[in-house]
Design a protein around this motif. Structure first.
Motif, PDB file in Angstrom:
ATOM      1  N   MET A  86      11.668  -1.256   6.561  1.00 39.01           N
ATOM      2  CA  MET A  86      11.717  -1.506   5.111  1.00 39.01           C
ATOM      3  C   MET A  86      11.903  -0.191   4.358  1.00 39.01           C
ATOM      4  O   MET A  86      12.657  -0.121   3.382  1.00 39.01           O
ATOM      5  CB  MET A  86      10.431  -2.186   4.628  1.00 39.01           C
ATOM      6  CG  MET A  86      10.270  -3.617   5.109  1.00 39.01           C
ATOM      7  SD  MET A  86       8.621  -4.284   4.721  1.00 39.01           S
ATOM      8  CE  MET A  86       8.691  -4.397   2.938  1.00 39.01           C
ATOM      9  N   ILE A  87      11.208   0.819   4.793  1.00 39.82           N
ATOM     10  CA  ILE A  87      11.269   2.107   4.100  1.00 39.82           C
ATOM     11  C   ILE A  87      12.655   2.741   4.251  1.00 39.82           C
ATOM     12  O   ILE A  87      13.230   3.253   3.292  1.00 39.82           O
ATOM     13  CB  ILE A  87      10.160   3.050   4.621  1.00 39.82           C
ATOM     14  CG1 ILE A  87       8.776   2.385   4.435  1.00 39.82           C
ATOM     15  CG2 ILE A  87      10.220   4.406   3.942  1.00 39.82           C
ATOM     16  CD1 ILE A  87       8.434   1.999   2.997  1.00 39.82           C
ATOM     17  N   GLU A  88      13.206   2.635   5.459  1.00 44.87           N
ATOM     18  CA  GLU A  88      14.568   3.160   5.684  1.00 44.87           C
ATOM     19  C   GLU A  88      15.561   2.437   4.777  1.00 44.87           C
ATOM     20  O   GLU A  88      16.403   3.043   4.125  1.00 44.87           O
ATOM     21  CB  GLU A  88      15.002   2.935   7.146  1.00 44.87           C
ATOM     22  CG  GLU A  88      14.345   3.880   8.134  1.00 44.87           C
ATOM     23  CD  GLU A  88      14.392   3.319   9.562  1.00 44.87           C
ATOM     24  OE1 GLU A  88      13.570   3.781  10.387  1.00 44.87           O
ATOM     25  OE2 GLU A  88      15.239   2.421   9.845  1.00 44.87           O
ATOM     26  N   PHE A  89      15.412   1.124   4.760  1.00 40.48           N
ATOM     27  CA  PHE A  89      16.321   0.303   3.964  1.00 40.48           C
ATOM     28  C   PHE A  89      16.202   0.630   2.476  1.00 40.48           C
ATOM     29  O   PHE A  89      17.197   0.766   1.764  1.00 40.48           O
ATOM     30  CB  PHE A  89      16.005  -1.177   4.219  1.00 40.48           C
ATOM     31  CG  PHE A  89      16.904  -2.134   3.502  1.00 40.48           C
ATOM     32  CD1 PHE A  89      18.099  -2.545   4.080  1.00 40.48           C
ATOM     33  CD2 PHE A  89      16.568  -2.632   2.243  1.00 40.48           C
ATOM     34  CE1 PHE A  89      18.928  -3.432   3.418  1.00 40.48           C
ATOM     35  CE2 PHE A  89      17.393  -3.517   1.576  1.00 40.48           C
ATOM     36  CZ  PHE A  89      18.575  -3.927   2.163  1.00 40.48           C
ATOM     37  N   ARG A  90      14.963   0.770   2.032  1.00 35.96           N
ATOM     38  CA  ARG A  90      14.690   1.078   0.617  1.00 35.96           C
ATOM     39  C   ARG A  90      15.436   2.353   0.177  1.00 35.96           C
ATOM     40  O   ARG A  90      16.145   2.361  -0.829  1.00 35.96           O
ATOM     41  CB  ARG A  90      13.185   1.274   0.428  1.00 35.96           C
ATOM     42  CG  ARG A  90      12.787   1.753  -0.943  1.00 35.96           C
ATOM     43  CD  ARG A  90      11.352   2.238  -0.951  1.00 35.96           C
ATOM     44  NE  ARG A  90      11.238   3.560  -0.341  1.00 35.96           N
ATOM     45  CZ  ARG A  90      10.090   4.143  -0.003  1.00 35.96           C
ATOM     46  NH1 ARG A  90       8.945   3.512  -0.170  1.00 35.96           N
ATOM     47  NH2 ARG A  90      10.082   5.349   0.534  1.00 35.96           N
TER      48      ARG A  90
END
Ligand code: GDP
Lengths: 316, 434
Positions: A86-90
């Protein structure tokens, strides 16, 4: 004053009138809401939770102001326990759409060792999400915050307004909500008040996926089925990313083909067994499914009417 | 047939509205298993026996505890044919405002009556509010037919009364048992004399004229987009009609005409756009246009004085000596109303605005014929209005009133100092803007 003008366009009645399908209607309505807020508030912000609803909301924001850039920052309340993907995507999405991203962490609570197995899920959510959110909104002096909540998600949300009024403490009083008629939104606030805005109020989970498909909107890969290393306990499948999630000596992780139906913090978000590797397969699965998406979020089952309690405290 | 039908429901307490909606959701599989189990859990504390369908719809905990529904809730369900948005509005008289809210966006209203009690004053009132809010399609659900032995004579009597109440509107009556499911999804064997269609079948197939594209073009400007020197676009939602590239449009209230140069969307320019699309228009000529202006094709009303039907939604009565904030499409002005209103009152009144608004009558155009009133002292949405006809300004003295006299009059009319300050501030804001 002069009033007469000839009617433009083809004579009515001669040809069948064009009509918008229900997805395009929802899209037009949401864009209208986004623009009203930008026109009438000083400091709007968009809550970006990285999930599918946020992804749709972000695309709608791009559409609403094109060719201008998105005229407000994105705000992510990071509990530090979100899935890594999720953090990478964000970070990738914020860069791609060229929006300013504010990441807020309740550092004090984290320093105190707050985590669900130590303080309980209710207290953990309250500190890392609710308090984190209220602090971030106060710090940024935001007077309007967009959220991706939908009315069909949970019973107490069925009565939520598009403009949800919050008092000085960011709290929600169901008795003080203003009537909303037509698409006329009341943007006037008393000193200290703010609003949460829900442009996706009228969307359902299926609408969201159909739109993601129609628009080819990128979503976090966790939504798609894949063999994942997980802890299986009865019906629950947990992808263990945090070492504080307890494991009995007899327990072992195993490879399970699964996916997330909704995204949250890894210790509190269960996966479902699934073979859906594409958006159409997810839609097919949903149509067949009889389990609502929030069932897998442990937090909503803490107590009867638990989402309503959280909302009163200031949670989205 | 549009893919989306908006419905509102009305009935008195205990007519069975929650049960009916719960059943629609349940039987169209829009209620999920875990909601069913949580309802079963909650049911244990309230009633014994099978699933209480009404618990699917009661949203808030406090309401569940009191056992009544007190606010508008929105429900979503879909069949293979249509998607439905249902505004579930409570039946108490003091909650007229909720019914008006639900009806304001609905294409069709379901009016519920208890077969044992027949048509009540409440039913007439609900029908009146729904019609006032522009609903022309009705379903009359004659519920609890199981308690009157599915007696056709009782049903016919109720239908005859509704034929009178709903004269001029189209309506479909259905003998029903929401509790036992008769004629809700499928036709019931217990009413062989009823030829149908069932409620769900009717909702799936009914044609409602939401055909706003056939009406003249109306485009209230929401926001001006100026990302760089070479682009100036007017963003908004088309409220009615169609626009083509090259069409001539008039900008109100300035009254200047120009042509549409580009219709811009994120997905590329288009040749044609129609209601209810949200688009951005680029115009041929450099005209000073800002939020609150409306681009129009065809005749439109531009004025500061008009007659309107108003629903009052605030506990504080309307005070004709005070100024209210009026929001109409994207335009915010201040307004005075020529008569008092109590909570839940519905009357016709004359409205006078500080600046001109660009409007149609509500029966011609729901979007450009409606407005809300906001109390500047509390910022509560206190009234909702449906515009009828423009009126001649016969109060010449007021029309010629100067800014200073006007402010003085407003200040004198306020009940408290705080209100005087708020009202004068609102009026000043308004004067400064124009
Ligand atoms: N016998 C019978 N009872 C019904 C029917 N519909 C509703 N009820 C009962 O009437 C009562 C009130 O129903 P409810 O749905 O809560 O009414 P509401 O106040 O209009 O939402 C409940 O006890 C229901 O079980 C029906 O068709 N037949």
């Amino acid at each position: 004053m002069p009033t007469a003008q000839s009617v433009a366009g083809p004579a009515s009645g001669a040809t069948p009138q064009p009509r918008l399908d229900h997805l395009r209607r929802l899209e037009a309505e949401s864009i209208h809401i986004l623009r009203e807020v930008v026109a009438e508030f000083e400091r709007p912000v968009m809550m970006y939770s990285v999930g599918k609803d946020s992804s749709v909301m972000l695309r709608l924001a791009q559409k609403a102001f094109h060719p201008a850039p998105i005229p407000f920052p994105l705000l992510h309340i990071d509990t530090t326990y979100k899935f890594k993907e999720m953090i990478e995507f964000r970070d990738r999405m914020a860069a791609e759409v060229g929006a300013k991203l504010i990441v807020h962490i309740n550092k004090e609570a984290i320093a105190d060792g707050t985590q669900p197995f130590k303080v309980g899920t209710q207290r953990c959510c309250q500190l890392l999400k609710t308090t984190g959110l209220l602090d971030a909104l106060a710090e940024g002096q935001f007077d309007a915050a967009f959220g991706g909540a939908r009315r069909d998600e949970e019973r107490s949300r069925a009565k939520e307004r598009v403009f949800s009024l919050r008092d000085t403490h960011g709290q929600w009083d169901p008795k003080r909500q203003r009537p909303e008629l037509w698409s006329l939104l009341n943007s006037r606030l008393n000193p200290g008040e703010s609003i949460r805005v829900f442009p996706l109020s009228n969307w359902t989970e299926i609408d969201i996926w159909q739109y993601i498909h129609a628009e080819n909107i990128p979503v976090v890969p966790l939504y798609f089925a894949k063999e994942r290393e997980a802890l299986v306990r009865g019906d629950s499948i947990l992808v263990r990313e945090q070492s504080f999630v307890p494991m009995l000596p007899s327990e072992k992780t195993q490879m399970v083909k699964c996916r997330m139906r909704s995204l949250g913090c890894s210790p509190c978000t269960g996966a479902i067994r699934s073979d859906a590797t594409t958006v159409p397969m997810i839609i097919e699965e949903l149509v067949a499914a009889r389990n609502s998406e929030r069932q897998l979020r442990i937090i909503d089952h803490d107590q009867d009417g638990s989402m309503e309690v959280k909302k009163r405290e200031g949670y989205f | 047939m549009p893919g989306l039908l908006r419905i509102c429901t009305a009935g008195s307490v205990d007519d069975g509205k929650s049960t009916l909606i719960g059943r629609l959701l349940h039987d169209s599989r829009s209620v999920y298993e875990d909601q069913i189990s949580s309802v079963q859990k909650a049911s244990k504390n309230r009633v014994a026996g099978p699933i209480d369908f009404s618990l699917f719809t009661d949203g808030l905990k406090a309401e569940r505890e009191q056992g009544i529904t007190i606010d508008v809730a929105y429900r979503y369900f879909a069949t293979a044919h249509r998607k439905f948005i249902l505004a579930d509005t409570p039946g108490h008289e003091q909650y007229t405002r909720n019914m008006a809210t639900g009806a304001s966006t609905a294409d069709l209203a379901i009016l519920l009556v208890d077969a044992r009690q027949g048509v009540k004053d409440q039913s007439r009132r609900h029908a009146r509010i729904a019609r006032l809010l522009g609903i022309t399609h009705f379903v009359v659900a004659v519920n609890k037919m199981d308690l009157v032995g599915f007696d056709k004579a009782i049903y016919d009597g109720i239908c005859a009364e509704f034929a009178e109440i709903l004269k001029g509107s189209s309506f479909h009556a259905i003998p029903m048992s929401a509790l036992e499911g008769d004629n809700v999804i499928a036709l019931s064997e217990r009413t062989p004399w009823f030829t149908g269609p069932s409620l769900l079948e009717h909702l799936e197939t009914v044609e409602v004229d939401t055909d706003v594209t056939a009406k003249p073009f109306r485009f209230p400007v929401q926001i001006v987009l100026r990302p760089h020197q070479d682009f100036r676009g007017y963003a908004g939602q088309i409220q009615s009609g169609i626009v083509h590239r090259g069409d001539e449009v008039t900008v109100w209230p300035s009254g200047r005409s120009t042509a549409v140069k580009r219709i811009v969307t994120y997905d590329g320019d288009v040749e044609t756009a129609f209601a209810p699309m949200s688009v951005t228009l680029v115009l041929e000529d450099e005209i000073d246009i800002s939020r609150g202006d409306t681009l129009v094709a065809g005749p439109v009303q531009v004025g500061q004085r008009f007659q309107a039907d108003i629903v009052w939604m605030d506990e504080r009565p309307l005070d004709p000596t005070r100024m209210y904030v009026l929001k109409h499409s994207t335009r915010v002005v201040t307004a005075e109303i020529d008569r008092p209103f109590e909570l839940n009152a519905i009357h016709s009144a004359v409205v006078r605005t500080s600046r001109p608004i660009i409007f149609d009558s509500y029966t011609d155009n729901r979007a450009t014929g409606s407005f809300i009133l906001i109390d500047p002292a509390t910022n509560f949405t206190c009234g909702a209005g449906m515009i009828g006809l423009p009126t001649e300004d016969d109060r010449a003295s007021r029309a010629n009133e100067g800014a200073a006299e006007r402010l003085a009059r407003i200040a004198r009319a306020a009940a408290t100092d705080a209100e005087a300050v708020a009202a004068v501030r609102a009026a000043l804001e308004d004067i400064i803007k124009y």
